[in-house]
Write a protein that holds these residues in place. Structure first.
Motif, short mmCIF file in Angstrom:
data_model
loop_
_atom_site.label_atom_id
_atom_site.label_comp_id
_atom_site.label_asym_id
_atom_site.label_seq_id
_atom_site.Cartn_x
_atom_site.Cartn_y
_atom_site.Cartn_z
N LYS A 2 0.83 -1.21 0.00
CA LYS A 2 0.00 0.00 0.00
C LYS A 2 0.86 1.26 0.00
O LYS A 2 0.55 2.23 -0.68
N ARG A 3 1.94 1.19 0.77
CA ARG A 3 2.82 2.36 0.84
C ARG A 3 3.53 2.62 -0.48
O ARG A 3 3.72 3.77 -0.86
N LYS A 4 3.93 1.57 -1.17
CA LYS A 4 4.57 1.74 -2.48
C LYS A 4 3.59 2.37 -3.47
O LYS A 4 3.97 3.25 -4.23
N LEU A 5 2.35 1.91 -3.43
CA LEU A 5 1.34 2.50 -4.32
C LEU A 5 1.09 3.96 -3.97
O LEU A 5 0.96 4.80 -4.86
N LEU A 6 1.02 4.27 -2.67
CA LEU A 6 0.81 5.65 -2.25
C LEU A 6 1.96 6.54 -2.71
O LEU A 6 1.74 7.63 -3.25
N THR A 8 3.97 5.99 -5.20
CA THR A 8 3.91 6.09 -6.66
C THR A 8 2.86 7.09 -7.09
O THR A 8 3.09 7.90 -8.00
N VAL A 9 1.71 7.08 -6.43
CA VAL A 9 0.65 8.04 -6.76
C VAL A 9 1.12 9.47 -6.47
O VAL A 9 0.88 10.38 -7.27
N ILE A 10 1.80 9.68 -5.36
CA ILE A 10 2.32 11.02 -5.04
C ILE A 10 3.30 11.46 -6.13
O ILE A 10 3.27 12.60 -6.58
N PHE A 11 4.16 10.55 -6.57
CA PHE A 11 5.12 10.88 -7.62
C PHE A 11 4.42 11.20 -8.94
O PHE A 11 4.77 12.17 -9.62
N LEU A 51 11.33 5.72 -9.74
CA LEU A 51 10.42 4.57 -9.70
C LEU A 51 11.13 3.30 -9.23
O LEU A 51 10.56 2.51 -8.47
N ILE A 52 12.36 3.10 -9.65
CA ILE A 52 13.13 1.94 -9.19
C ILE A 52 13.36 2.05 -7.69
O ILE A 52 13.23 1.07 -6.96
#
Length: 136
Positions: A2-6, A8-11, A51-52
């Motif tokens: 969930k944190r990775k998705l969050l 990524t969305v912020i980015f 992203l990496i």
């Protein structure tokens, strides 16, 4: 996950400011959008690095990848600010022209990238990077 998705969305939200018109003399006639940044291979490489860094589990290395990526994107935004008019309008470096024909959306883009970097820094300070858990 969930944190990775969050993150990524912020980015992605921060990158969405490239869709705005950053430079131009007359609105609707001579606009240059922030997508001009995608012509710069360094900026694209920095986006990929970020992203990496978000999606890997390497602790301090992931943090450094994100930091280098976001700092590189901000640097390339400033580079575009200083040089966008050389090939299209003036033919030479002119700082006054850069400031005169810069739209407020450019400053919004730079500030959103700085905010994204601060959010990532705050997040990485809150966690223990020595653990091999899913930290992002």
């Amino acid at each position: 996950m969930k944190r990775k998705l969050l993150m990524t969305v912020i980015f992605i939200i921060s990158l969405s400011t490239m869709l705005m018109d950053w430079f131009g003399g007359q609105r609707g006639v001579q606009d240059i959008s922030g997508l001009i940044l995608l012509n710069n291979p360094i900026a694209v490489a920095c986006m990929i690095l970020t992203l990496i860094g978000i999606w890997t589990h390497y602790g301090e290395t992931s943090y450094m990848l994100i930091y280098v990526g976001l700092t590189g994107i901000m640097t390339m935004e400033i580079y575009e600010f200083l040089t966008w008019h050389i090939l299209t309008i003036s033919g030479s470096f002119n700082l006054a022209l850069s400031f005169d024909w810069c739209n407020p959306e450019f400053y919004i883009a730079v500030m959103s990238m700085i905010a994204t970097l601060l959010i990532y820094r705050y997040y990485f300070q809150k966690m223990d990077l020595t653990k091999s858990q899913d930290y992002v």
